[in-house]
Design an enzyme around this catalytic site. Structure first.
Site, short mmCIF file in Angstrom:
data_model
loop_
_atom_site.label_atom_id
_atom_site.label_comp_id
_atom_site.label_asym_id
_atom_site.label_seq_id
_atom_site.Cartn_x
_atom_site.Cartn_y
_atom_site.Cartn_z
N SER A 18 49.97 -45.58 -29.63
CA SER A 18 49.27 -46.49 -28.72
C SER A 18 48.48 -47.59 -29.43
O SER A 18 48.20 -48.61 -28.83
CB SER A 18 48.34 -45.71 -27.79
OG SER A 18 47.23 -45.20 -28.50
N LYS A 62 41.00 -46.62 -28.41
CA LYS A 62 41.48 -47.88 -27.83
C LYS A 62 40.58 -49.02 -28.29
O LYS A 62 39.49 -48.83 -28.81
CB LYS A 62 41.47 -47.84 -26.30
CG LYS A 62 42.26 -46.72 -25.68
CD LYS A 62 43.74 -46.87 -25.86
CE LYS A 62 44.47 -45.69 -25.21
NZ LYS A 62 45.82 -45.53 -25.67
#
Length: 159
Positions: A18, A62
């Site tokens: 990711s 993230k």
């Protein structure tokens, strides 16, 4: 040593792609926890943070894109903050961010996305897209990538 790992530093294994190519799959990242252990500071835009996500039942890594009170929108593969195109020099050339929604980030929250925009389950797709600042656990400082087949190998400062 326990104090060092519980209050000052955070060590996280990143099993997915990711955050490619900034953080390769199956990498170890080291983060700075202290500010988030003693207070709830709003992370800066562009910071790579960790936070607990109830939906996934795990700590996620993230990048902060939207800050409290901002509008995050998408057009032509680019990200816009309050109508102005966001410069994302950390992304590889040609990466497009696809999304047909607009998000109004509430006070006390941030909007996060993975750098692998086609392979990240992030704020664009979470049932609750806004991450409360109180759930941010740390800011990532460096990544350690030593496996074969990685997009890069070695130790890299990402903070």
């Amino acid at each position: 040593m326990l104090f060092l790992l519980r209050v000052l530093l955070q060590l996280i294994y990143v099993p997915t792609a990711s955050m490619e190519t900034t953080i390769p799959t199956r990498s170890l990242v080291v983060g700075w926890r202290l500010p988030y252990a003693v207070a709830d500071p709003v992370p800066q835009r562009g910071a790579i943070v960790t936070f607990w996500n109830d939906e996934e039942g795990e700590v996620l890594v993230k990048r902060v894109v939207g800050l409290p009170g901002e509008t995050v929108s998408f057009e032509g593969g680019d990200v816009y903050i309050d109508g102005a195109q966001l410069g994302e020099d950390y992304l590889p050339e040609g990466v497009e961010t696809l999304c047909d929604k607009t998000f109004q980030v509430p006070e006390g929250c941030v909007f996060v996305m993975g750098d692998n925009r086609t392979g990240s389950h992030d704020s664009r797709y979470l049932r609750e897209p806004y991450i409360p600042v109180s759930q941010v656990q740390g800011r990532m400082l460096l990544a350690i990538s030593i496996g074969s087949g990685q997009s890069w190998q070695g130790v890299r400062w990402i903070g």
